[in-house]
Design a protein around this motif. Structure first.
Motif, PDB file in Angstrom:
ATOM      1  N   SER A 193      -9.738  -7.560  -4.672  1.00 34.70           N
ATOM      2  CA  SER A 193      -9.147  -8.272  -3.538  1.00 34.70           C
ATOM      3  C   SER A 193      -8.307  -7.345  -2.671  1.00 34.70           C
ATOM      4  N   VAL A 194      -7.501  -6.477  -3.298  1.00 30.10           N
ATOM      5  CA  VAL A 194      -6.679  -5.544  -2.525  1.00 30.10           C
ATOM      6  C   VAL A 194      -7.564  -4.567  -1.756  1.00 30.10           C
ATOM      7  N   ALA A 195      -8.607  -4.051  -2.414  1.00 32.94           N
ATOM      8  CA  ALA A 195      -9.505  -3.115  -1.740  1.00 32.94           C
ATOM      9  C   ALA A 195     -10.207  -3.769  -0.556  1.00 32.94           C
ATOM     10  N   LEU A 196     -10.462  -5.066  -0.654  1.00 32.08           N
ATOM     11  CA  LEU A 196     -11.123  -5.800   0.430  1.00 32.08           C
ATOM     12  C   LEU A 196     -10.179  -6.156   1.567  1.00 32.08           C
ATOM     13  N   ASP A 211      -5.580   3.824   6.906  1.00 37.09           N
ATOM     14  CA  ASP A 211      -4.577   3.643   5.855  1.00 37.09           C
ATOM     15  C   ASP A 211      -5.236   3.243   4.549  1.00 37.09           C
ATOM     16  N   TRP A 212      -6.184   2.320   4.634  1.00 37.40           N
ATOM     17  CA  TRP A 212      -6.842   1.827   3.411  1.00 37.40           C
ATOM     18  C   TRP A 212      -7.755   2.878   2.804  1.00 37.40           C
ATOM     19  N   ARG A 213      -8.241   3.796   3.634  1.00 38.59           N
ATOM     20  CA  ARG A 213      -9.126   4.842   3.108  1.00 38.59           C
ATOM     21  C   ARG A 213      -8.358   5.927   2.343  1.00 38.59           C
ATOM     22  N   LEU A 214      -7.033   5.836   2.349  1.00 36.06           N
ATOM     23  CA  LEU A 214      -6.249   6.700   1.471  1.00 36.06           C
ATOM     24  C   LEU A 214      -6.378   6.272   0.015  1.00 36.06           C
ATOM     25  N   VAL A 249      -1.602   2.397  -7.687  1.00 35.01           N
ATOM     26  CA  VAL A 249      -2.505   2.801  -6.604  1.00 35.01           C
ATOM     27  C   VAL A 249      -2.605   4.315  -6.562  1.00 35.01           C
ATOM     28  N   ALA A 250      -3.801   4.847  -6.720  1.00 37.69           N
ATOM     29  CA  ALA A 250      -4.034   6.284  -6.562  1.00 37.69           C
ATOM     30  C   ALA A 250      -4.305   6.576  -5.090  1.00 37.69           C
ATOM     31  N   ILE A 251      -3.625   7.589  -4.566  1.00 39.87           N
ATOM     32  CA  ILE A 251      -3.717   7.953  -3.156  1.00 39.87           C
ATOM     33  C   ILE A 251      -4.289   9.361  -3.024  1.00 39.87           C
ATOM     34  N   ARG A 306       2.608   7.443   5.298  1.00 40.09           N
ATOM     35  CA  ARG A 306       1.825   6.215   5.520  1.00 40.09           C
ATOM     36  C   ARG A 306       1.921   5.221   4.370  1.00 40.09           C
ATOM     37  N   LEU A 307       2.529   5.631   3.273  1.00 43.68           N
ATOM     38  CA  LEU A 307       2.566   4.751   2.112  1.00 43.68           C
ATOM     39  C   LEU A 307       3.415   3.508   2.363  1.00 43.68           C
ATOM     40  N   THR A 308       4.445   3.622   3.185  1.00 40.91           N
ATOM     41  CA  THR A 308       5.284   2.461   3.487  1.00 40.91           C
ATOM     42  C   THR A 308       4.468   1.346   4.127  1.00 40.91           C
ATOM     43  N   ASP A 309       3.629   1.712   5.100  1.00 43.02           N
ATOM     44  CA  ASP A 309       2.803   0.701   5.757  1.00 43.02           C
ATOM     45  C   ASP A 309       1.776   0.106   4.802  1.00 43.02           C
ATOM     46  N   VAL A 310       1.180   0.953   3.951  1.00 44.79           N
ATOM     47  CA  VAL A 310       0.212   0.445   2.973  1.00 44.79           C
ATOM     48  C   VAL A 310       0.879  -0.558   2.041  1.00 44.79           C
ATOM     49  N   ALA A 311       2.062  -0.204   1.526  1.00 47.45           N
ATOM     50  CA  ALA A 311       2.770  -1.093   0.604  1.00 47.45           C
ATOM     51  C   ALA A 311       3.134  -2.405   1.271  1.00 47.45           C
ATOM     52  N   ARG A 312       3.676  -2.331   2.487  1.00 44.55           N
ATOM     53  CA  ARG A 312       4.085  -3.557   3.174  1.00 44.55           C
ATOM     54  C   ARG A 312       2.896  -4.495   3.381  1.00 44.55           C
ATOM     55  N   ARG A 313       1.756  -3.940   3.730  1.00 44.78           N
ATOM     56  CA  ARG A 313       0.570  -4.775   3.958  1.00 44.78           C
ATOM     57  C   ARG A 313       0.077  -5.402   2.661  1.00 44.78           C
ATOM     58  N   ILE A 314       0.114  -4.657   1.574  1.00 45.65           N
ATOM     59  CA  ILE A 314      -0.301  -5.225   0.287  1.00 45.65           C
ATOM     60  C   ILE A 314       0.620  -6.377  -0.090  1.00 45.65           C
ATOM     61  N   PHE A 315       1.928  -6.169   0.024  1.00 47.96           N
ATOM     62  CA  PHE A 315       2.870  -7.236  -0.316  1.00 47.96           C
ATOM     63  C   PHE A 315       2.655  -8.467   0.557  1.00 47.96           C
ATOM     64  N   ALA A 316       2.369  -8.259   1.834  1.00 44.96           N
ATOM     65  CA  ALA A 316       2.207  -9.382   2.753  1.00 44.96           C
ATOM     66  C   ALA A 316       0.944 -10.188   2.461  1.00 44.96           C
ATOM     67  N   GLN A 317      -0.117  -9.501   2.031  1.00 46.96           N
ATOM     68  CA  GLN A 317      -1.398 -10.190   1.827  1.00 46.96           C
ATOM     69  C   GLN A 317      -1.600 -10.681   0.393  1.00 46.96           C
ATOM     70  N   HIS A 318      -0.840 -10.151  -0.553  1.00 49.78           N
ATOM     71  CA  HIS A 318      -1.017 -10.497  -1.966  1.00 49.78           C
ATOM     72  C   HIS A 318       0.348 -10.858  -2.532  1.00 49.78           C
ATOM     73  N   ARG A 319       0.689 -12.119  -2.429  1.00 48.85           N
ATOM     74  CA  ARG A 319       2.073 -12.538  -2.622  1.00 48.85           C
ATOM     75  C   ARG A 319       2.566 -12.411  -4.058  1.00 48.85           C
ATOM     76  N   PHE A 320       1.676 -12.257  -5.025  1.00 47.73           N
ATOM     77  CA  PHE A 320       2.118 -12.096  -6.406  1.00 47.73           C
ATOM     78  C   PHE A 320       2.521 -10.663  -6.734  1.00 47.73           C
ATOM     79  N   VAL A 321       2.105  -9.697  -5.924  1.00 48.91           N
ATOM     80  CA  VAL A 321       2.437  -8.300  -6.214  1.00 48.91           C
ATOM     81  C   VAL A 321       3.930  -8.091  -6.003  1.00 48.91           C
TER      82      VAL A 321
END
Length: 436
Positions: free
Chosen positions: A301-304, A310-313, A331-333, A343-358
């Motif tokens: 789900s996170v990969a999707l 950013d996601w290709r990192l 997450v391996a980068i 760029r990791l800050t933006d990646v993390a924020r987006r994951i938290f926003a889209q996957h509320r259990f993380v």
């Protein structure tokens, strides 16, 4: 080629056969003797264990999904690593369900009383179905269901789930409840519907299995059943409600007791059918099984969730069992320039926003084994200074099953923050390394 059924998977397992026990003692026995983190402090894969429940003709199966490598071997289409490209390939290989004339479940039993439904602890609100895969329309999901009597179940549907949205549109909603469903269907059911963007979970299950999932028409309801399940219940959500007796319902996947819920929708069961010599599959609440199922689906789900630079990192993703397969994400980068350090800050924020259990993300380099806790913590110890490399975001919704997010935690210091740790090597220092 045929999608692997639970029965096929059982044939590949080394089953542990145990002595007969009352149904209300089976979960406790499994927790003490076989379960791993977070049911116990033991970091170990769980064996598949078959119990004879005294007074019941149908045996109980626990631990089937308690070993991640075992589950991966059942899913030939599951990517070895979860990346943008690997999940795109998975979507390309999705397969429409195969409609068959008859389901394997041809034997009708008297009622829910014929099933050896477990209580995980003496504190449980009652006996719960814990591995019933509910199918209605395009919804495919697992829910806890309290047995009210011989023909009724109370179901807890988390807000925002696809099944609840269908129910709110149609108060009399036909459903099938598939116990002992094919492994690919069970893993696919835990994918985020919002991330899939309308793609059927059964189609994804076909991609994971490397073959279409067989479905058949119900015998008493206008609903599809998963044809290779061990046990199928048919029924309908009828608009009535029931309460779970307080104070607690059953242990959650993190090991804490869940709150009893009031006003739960009721399913009236119109048929209980089984295949020849069925097994009744369950999970005990806390334990490695749910962590494996949720974690494998969560990584996909996170990969999707993105396709941009950013996601290709992201070189791989893994949810830790210690976080119940949902709260702790590794997450391996794979960095390509010094700009990627920022760029990791933006990646993390987006994951938290889209996957509320993380709740916690640990970023590492590709040479770190995300599935090895010692290797992961080695990276945190040697490649992070937590004073500068630990970052927190506030104002997220609290998760009720996590005590540390409760308002009264540590004298009112519970919170809704989400945190990430940068345990990667700065790009300028890793140019002489070879990350395989």
């Amino acid at each position: 080629m045929k999608a692997l059924s639970l029965r096929d998977a059982l044939g590949e397992c080394c089953l542990t056969h145990d002595v007969a026990l009352p149904a209300d003692r089976i979960a406790a026995d499994f927790a003490v003797r076989f379960a791993g983190v977070p049911a116990t402090s033991h970091t170990r894969p769980e064996p598949a264990v078959r119990y004879t429940a005294t007074g019941h003709a149908i045996p109980v199966l626990l631990g089937m999904y308690g070993d991640e490598e075992r589950v991966r071997n059942w899913l030939p289409g599951l990517p070895e690593r979860s990346t943008v490209d690997s999940v795109a390939k998975l979507l390309d290989q999705r397969a429409e369900p195969e409609h068959v004339t008859k389901a394997q479940c041809q034997q009708q039993v008297s009622s829910l009383a014929a099933l050896p439904v477990l209580r995980a602890t003496p504190r449980d609100a009652g006996p719960f179905l814990t591995m019933g895969l509910v199918h209605a329309g395009e919804a495919l999901s697992v829910h806890r269901m309290l047995v009210l009597d011989d023909s009724r179940l109370a179901i807890w549907m988390v807000p925002g789930r696809q099944l609840l949205a269908l129910y709110e549109k149609n108060k009399k909603l036909p459903v099938s409840i598939n116990i002992g469903a094919p492994p690919a269907a069970l893993v696919a059911s835990a994918l985020s519907s919002a991330i899939l963007g309308g793609v059927s979970k059964l189609e994804i299950a076909g991609a994971l299995a490397g073959a279409p999932i067989a479905v058949a028409e119900g015998v008493t309801q206008p609903v599809r059943v998963l044809a290779d399940s061990e046990i199928v219940l048919e029924g309908y959500l009828d608009g009535s409600t029931a309460d779970e007796p307080p104070p607690v319902s059953l242990p959650e996947f993190l090991g804490y007791d869940g709150d009893a819920r009031a006003g739960l929708p009721v399913i009236t069961v119109t048929a209980v059918t089984t295949r020849h010599n069925p097994v009744y599959q369950a999970v005990i609440g806390p334990g490695r099984e749910q962590s494996v199922i949720l974690g494998l689906a969560g990584a996909l789900s996170v990969a999707l969730s993105g396709t941009d630079d950013d996601w290709r990192l992201i070189d791989d993703l893994h949810f830790s069992a210690s976080g119940g397969g949902m709260l702790t994400l590794n997450v391996a980068i794979r960095k390509k320039s010094a700009r990627d350090d920022e760029r990791l800050t933006d990646v993390a924020r987006r994951i938290f926003a889209q996957h509320r259990f993380v709740k916690l993300i640990v970023f590492t380099d590709p040479d770190v084994d995300l599935r090895n806790p010692e290797d992961l913590w080695w990276a945190v110890t040697t490649r992070a200074n937590l004073g500068t490399d630990c970052h927190a975001f506030g104002d997220f919704r609290p998760l009720p099953m996590d005590p540390s997010q409760a308002p009264d935690w540590r004298g009112g210091h519970g919170g809704t923050t989400r945190t990430f740790v940068d345990a990667t090597t700065p790009f300028a220092l890793n140019t002489q390394r070879s990350f395989g």
